[in-house]
Design a protein around this motif. Structure first.
Motif, PDB file in Angstrom:
ATOM      1  N   ALA A   1      -1.108 -58.534 101.448  1.00 13.11           N
ATOM      2  CA  ALA A   1      -1.449 -58.053 102.560  1.00 13.11           C
ATOM      3  C   ALA A   1      -0.936 -59.346 103.141  1.00 13.11           C
ATOM      4  O   ALA A   1       0.194 -59.303 104.010  1.00 13.11           O
TER       5      ALA A   1
ATOM      6  N   VAL B   1       3.260 -58.726 102.233  1.00  6.78           N
ATOM      7  CA  VAL B   1       4.128 -57.951 102.991  1.00  6.78           C
ATOM      8  C   VAL B   1       4.693 -58.547 104.597  1.00  6.78           C
ATOM      9  O   VAL B   1       5.095 -58.216 104.788  1.00  6.78           O
ATOM     10  N   THR B   2       3.359 -58.865 105.310  1.00  6.31           N
ATOM     11  CA  THR B   2       3.446 -59.212 106.787  1.00  6.31           C
ATOM     12  C   THR B   2       4.926 -60.471 106.721  1.00  6.31           C
ATOM     13  O   THR B   2       5.837 -60.603 107.063  1.00  6.31           O
TER      14      THR B   2
ATOM     15  N   ILE C   1       7.075 -61.198 104.143  1.00  8.21           N
ATOM     16  CA  ILE C   1       8.287 -60.380 103.819  1.00  8.21           C
ATOM     17  C   ILE C   1       8.707 -59.910 105.493  1.00  8.21           C
ATOM     18  O   ILE C   1      10.064 -59.631 105.303  1.00  8.21           O
TER      19      ILE C   1
ATOM     20  N   PHE D   1       4.572 -57.900 117.504  1.00  4.70           N
ATOM     21  CA  PHE D   1       4.698 -58.493 115.862  1.00  4.70           C
ATOM     22  C   PHE D   1       6.360 -58.746 115.624  1.00  4.70           C
ATOM     23  O   PHE D   1       7.310 -59.645 114.618  1.00  4.70           O
TER      24      PHE D   1
ATOM     25  N   TYR E   1       7.755 -66.777 113.700  1.00  8.18           N
ATOM     26  CA  TYR E   1       6.843 -66.117 112.970  1.00  8.18           C
ATOM     27  C   TYR E   1       6.385 -67.325 112.723  1.00  8.18           C
ATOM     28  O   TYR E   1       7.150 -68.627 112.622  1.00  8.18           O
TER      29      TYR E   1
ATOM     30  N   PHE F   1       9.167 -50.196 107.749  1.00  7.77           N
ATOM     31  CA  PHE F   1       9.464 -51.384 107.678  1.00  7.77           C
ATOM     32  C   PHE F   1       9.918 -51.343 106.380  1.00  7.77           C
ATOM     33  O   PHE F   1      10.562 -52.275 105.772  1.00  7.77           O
TER      34      PHE F   1
ATOM     35  N   LEU G   1      -0.781 -53.259 110.729  1.00  4.96           N
ATOM     36  CA  LEU G   1       0.135 -54.847 109.878  1.00  4.96           C
ATOM     37  C   LEU G   1      -0.960 -55.409 108.562  1.00  4.96           C
ATOM     38  O   LEU G   1      -1.227 -56.208 107.936  1.00  4.96           O
ATOM     39  N   ARG G   2      -1.023 -54.334 108.018  1.00  4.75           N
ATOM     40  CA  ARG G   2      -1.883 -54.656 106.515  1.00  4.75           C
ATOM     41  C   ARG G   2      -1.103 -53.381 105.636  1.00  4.75           C
ATOM     42  O   ARG G   2      -0.988 -54.201 104.523  1.00  4.75           O
TER      43      ARG G   2
ATOM     44  N   PHE H   1       1.120 -51.716 107.230  1.00  8.45           N
ATOM     45  CA  PHE H   1       2.820 -51.451 107.660  1.00  8.45           C
ATOM     46  C   PHE H   1       2.850 -49.871 107.564  1.00  8.45           C
ATOM     47  O   PHE H   1       4.014 -49.906 107.332  1.00  8.45           O
TER      48      PHE H   1
END
Lengths: 417, 279, 295
Positions: free
Chosen positions: A79, A82-83, A85, B127, B136, C43, C258-259, C261
């Motif tokens: 996870a 993913v963030t 990236i 975000f 970030y 995304f 956000l986990r 996406f």
């Protein structure tokens, strides 16, 4: 002084302090050399053998400095990736669970090692047994170093076993029914003894891994050989019924995987079926532990493998080359020697006299292992989470096995389509 | 009558002492665990203070994780978020309280309505924005989006400014002092307890920011203590390192507890009527 | 003339930074979420397509969303009344003690958990709840009761998390009530006391109406706050599990967005939560504000 809390002067001072503070943030340790730095997002803290491999590599001063960054378990590290990236800064390398193979390639864009440098990639992979290469070949791309493979086995606390008056001569090949019968006797005999707060005779690890083993041992599949979701079969139901049986009979009180492992090493739990890679931990205990094959149902055992591979995600060429430099070391005889103390099975072509991986695991490996469920599609992480929840619902008796499998099939199918 | 009174006085003390004991207990247990050698922590004996208190848990914690940096980063975030919140909410509250202008009530409610916004309601678009801005994995990325949660502060400071008597500003008005001067020279020094309360509450709030930091801060040395504790509990709780975990927890609460005791009197005063408006 | 212009502009200059920050960082994201909720941009897929109400259909049909909605309701029913009533009673008792050293000690001690971070509170209680070596199970065992799976039993976990959150949050409301009670002029209750009215009656009939503006503020912010308060503790203690027993709507939003996406699903969830909050706030104003007695 407290009665006049904030004079303007104090406010100005704190403002100035704030500005000073922000300019002082992130003190970084200055690096003397001009090495290429690669950050490896991993599931292991600094007290684990992986750190030793990293340290030994850095010792060699090959112009590359590797940094081990702990990012939680497979799910959390994935996870996080993913963030990262999404934020445009992929981890250079990541320890990736086998189960996220497709996810790594299709969502995270794990690099094809041959595309970075074909000759170097081929030389690295030549260190491994050909049988494990398909596991790191996803959509025709070679995406990782297949150096960490395990399989679930049955770990038994033989001191508790003896204390319950059971025969300490435990066969290598055990069946589910036999194990349950022993555990019932064990529970009866030890009820008033042992660890008082959490007590359970048996635990089958409440995650998707051991439930897959049960489904396969009952002749079913999670994903059929052609890749379709097959949770709604009679065999899957039979496997899950057997998997839930110890809970129904009061022999297993599921808590999370880590707590169960801690329970086993605290002698609050007599039997646990979990990864063969826990061998070093088990060897370090001061009571008598033996490993046996995973409990079999009536049909022949069809066990799955597990573990992780090391994959490259960076798009920076210099770092990708540096990653290969690290992999060359990790795959070499010297790197594998350090790594072999970790407890995984030896997947390399190098021979080591003694590795901690138990005989039961090597026997299952020799019998042939299927892959653990490699959740297909771009939403594999989510699919795996949903399946775990349904396993939980079955164990906690919130749903019947048939209803849960039907609902799981309906919920998961669109996620992996 | 008198007897009944004394009796009920005792009953009140019993109830409050019980409530206080229950409230403090988890923190005392954290304290005890932090100073107990980890092997004894796992021994399951009920022990209210270790026979041989040790600092080993702190040593282990600092040796394995950049706990010092985590604390420092949290401090930077808290100070800057608080400064930012004060900088935008004080003038706004002053204008809402003491100036007449078109759209005043609408603008006021636009701000106060955000009191009902959960902290992470806009987390996905924010975000995306933070990533686009290149923030970030920086503290700036945590600080800036945390500043606008000012609904309560504007509401509360406006009350305080309104409670000031109008003639206080008369002299200044005759001197033709600008509104900024009136706010800075006259209003602010007279609402100090309210300012203190807002400062402390906002500091505590910023110290506690969790999900947003968890999302934005990636490098171990850039994390704040509240998310560092999550890393710590993931890796060390699995090794049954409860002693070091509680040591980090203790370090994480010490700064705010210290701040609370330093500002306690003013804060409790600020919430009392007369000092800072109607509360 | 120029002077007049500036003085007419001055108020706007004072409020502009606050308004801008609030609009850009709080309102705009909700509008963007609205746009996301009708697209399939996640995304992973670089191009976005308009998908109509598909995301809403997916979210409303998701088992985990149902669990999140149900748990949000349960949390509110468990926590909101406790977070209003207990702080109110504690504040009343504290006022009764007047100004004394001991009263100050009680006050500070009771407020102390409120200032520590949710994740740290979560870690502390995680330790207390540990099935093997946690204090609660050791004490239960010593007292001859069966140890519990505090955070692993799906029926029990939501109570364990609620206990943690209650411990961590009741202090702020207590402080607000304390201020309100202190403001009541003693002569207002003195007459009733001399008439021999019981304290409970005085509290309910005289004092509660007098503090009703505070009470109203506390109820509105508590009901909305319950949803938000839980997040840090849930993430550290249970991750929303076991299964889905301790998740809530905001945790669901976090996971979806956000986990996993799934920005479209997250957008739809955001809009559903916003609508729910709008409705609850409106309903509270309708139901309760009439009863508020502004002194």
């Amino acid at each position: 002084m407290l009665n006049t809390p904030l004079s303007r002067r104090q406010m100005m001072l704190s403002g100035a302090a704030a500005v000073a503070a922000s300019s002082l943030s992130f003190p970084r340790i200055a690096r003397a050399s001009s090495d290429t730095e690669i950050v490896i997002s991993s599931t292991w803290g600094q007290d684990k053998p992986f750190q030793k491999v990293v340290d030994a590599f850095n010792e060699m001063k090959l112009g590359v400095t590797a940094v081990n960054r702990f990012d939680g378990n497979y799910e959390e590290a994935t996870a996080r990736a993913v963030t990262s990236i999404a934020a445009g800064r992929a981890p250079d390398l990541m320890v990736t669970g086998w189960k996220f193979g497709y996810f790594a390639r299709r969502t995270l864009n794990a690099r094809d090692l041959r595309e970075i440098d074909e000759a170097r990639a081929n030389a690295i992979l030549a260190n491994f047994q050909p049988s494990v290469l398909p596991l790191v070949t996803i959509d025709g791309a070679l995406i990782g170093l297949p150096w960490a493979m395990s399989t679930p086995v049955t770990w038994i606390n033989r001191d508790m076993w003896r204390a319950a008056g059971l025969d300490a001569d435990i066969p290598m090949d055990i069946t589910h029914d036999w194990l349950l019968a022993q555990c019932a006797k064990l529970d009866e005999a030890l009820k008033a003894q042992g660890h008082p707060t959490y007590r359970s005779a048996l635990d089958l690890s409440s995650n998707e891994w051991t439930s897959q083993a049960y489904i396969q041992n009952a002749g079913g599949h999670i994903l059929s050989p052609t890749g379709e979701l097959a949770l709604d079969s009679a065999e899957a139901a039979a496997g899950m019924r057997a998997f839930a049986e110890p809970v129904r009979r009061g022999l297993w009180r599921p808590v999370d995987g880590q707590a169960q492992l801690n329970a086993f090493t605290s002698q609050a739990l007599a039997v646990t079926t979990t990864s063969s890679a826990y061998a070093p931990l088990m060897n370090a205990q001061d009571f008598d532990i033996v490993a046996r094959k995973f409990p079999r149902l009536d049909a022949a055992r069809r066990m799955n493998s597990g573990g992780n591979f090391l994959a490259v995600y960076t798009n920076n060429d210099e770092k990708a080359q540096a990653a290969l430099t690290f992999m060359e070391f990790a795959a070499s005889r010297e790197g594998q020697e350090i790594w072999s103390s970790v407890g995984y099975m030896n997947t390399s072509v190098h021979d080591f006299a003694e590795i901690p991986s138990p005989e039961a695991a090597q026997a299952q490996f020799a019998d042939g292992l299927t892959a653990e469920t490699i959740w297909p599609g771009a939403r594999g992480l989510e699919a795996q989470t949903v399946w775990r929840q349904y396993v939980g619902r079955i164990l906690e008796d919130q749903m019947s096995v048939e209803d849960a499998l039907r609902a799981a099939q309906a919920d998961i199918a669109p996620l992996i389509a | 009558m008198a007897r009944q009174r004394r009796f009920s006085g005792l009953a009140i003390h019993i109830v409050l002492a019980l409530a206080t004991g229950l409230t403090l207990f988890p923190m005392l247990w954290m304290l005890t665990t932090a100073f107990t050698p980890n092997e004894q922590v796992l021994s399951r004996a009920i022990r209210f203070w270790p026979e041989e208190p040790t600092l080993d848990n702190f040593r282990t914690a600092f040796a394995r994780h950049p706990v010092g940096l985590w604390l420092w980063n949290a401090l930077v975030v808290s100070v800057l978020v608080t400064a930012g919140k004060l900088a935008i909410s004080v003038p706004a509250a002053f204008a809402f309280a003491r100036m007449e202008f078109r759209g005043r009530d609408t603008l006021f409610w636009i701000i106060v309505a955000t009191l009902t916004f959960p902290s992470i309601i806009g987390i996905v678009p924010t975000f995306i924005a933070v990533v686009k801005l290149g923030w970030y994995d920086t503290l700036t990325g945590v600080i800036v989006p945390s500043i606008p949660f000012i609904g309560f502060y504007v509401f509360y400071l406006r009350q305080s400014f309104r409670a000031l008597p109008a003639d206080m500003f008369e002299a200044a008005r005759l001197d033709k002092a600008g509104m900024f001067k009136q706010m800075w020279r006259i209003a602010l020094p007279n609402v100090k307890p309210a300012l203190a309360a807002v400062t402390v509450l906002s500091f505590l709030g910023a110290w506690n920011i969790y999900f947003w930091s968890l999302l934005i801060l990636e490098s171990p040395e850039r994390k704040t203590i509240t998310i560092g504790i999550k890393v710590f509990s993931d890796v060390e709780a699995s090794n049954q390192q409860w002693g070091p975990l509680m040591a980090v927890a203790l370090l994480g609460i010490l700064p705010v507890v210290a701040l609370f005791f330093a500002a306690q009197r003013t804060m409790l005063e600020a919430f009392a009527p007369g000092a800072g408006g109607k509360g | 003339m120029a002077k007049r212009m500036t003085s007419r502009l001055a108020p706007y200059l004072f409020v502009a930074p606050a308004i801008l920050m609030v609009l850009v960082f709080l309102y705009l994201p909700i509008l963007v979420s609205l746009a996301l909720s009708f697209s399939d941009w996640n995304f992973i897929r670089p191009d976005a397509r308009f998908v109509g109400l598909e995301n809403y259909r997916a979210v409303l049909g998701d088992t985990n969303f149902h669990a999140a909605l149900r748990n949000t309701g349960i949390y509110t029913l468990i926590l909101a009344p406790l977070q209003v009533v207990i702080p109110l009673l504690l504040a009343r008792l504290l006022v009764r003690l007047g100004k004394s050293r001991l009263a100050n000690f009680y006050k500070s001690a009771l407020f102390l958990p409120t200032i520590i971070a949710f994740s740290i509170a979560g870690a502390t209680w995680l330790w207390l709840f540990n099935p093997l070596t946690g204090l609660f199970n050791i004490v239960l065992e010593a007292a001859g009761f069966a140890p519990q799976r505090w955070l692993e039993d799906p029926k029990l976990a939501i109570w364990s998390v609620s206990a943690t959150v209650f411990w961590k949050t009741f202090g702020l409301n207590m402080l607000l009530f304390l201020a309100a009670f202190t403001a009541i002029p003693p002569e207002l209750t003195e007459a009733a006391r001399i008439d021999g009215a019981r304290p409970a009656r005085i509290l309910w009939r005289i004092e509660v109406p007098l503090i009703s503006p505070t009470l109203f503020f506390v109820i509105v912010t508590t009901v909305l706050g319950v949803m938000d308060d839980l997040l840090g503790a849930v993430d550290v203690m249970t991750g929303g599990g076991p299964i889905d027993a301790t998740t809530n709507l905001l945790f669901y939003l976090w996971e979806k967005g956000l986990r996993f996406f799934q920005f479209g699903h997250a957008g739809a969830t955001t809009m559903i939560i916003a609508a729910l909050i709008g409705f609850i706030t409106w309903a509270q104003f309708k139901l309760l504000e009439r009863k508020v007695h502004y002194g």
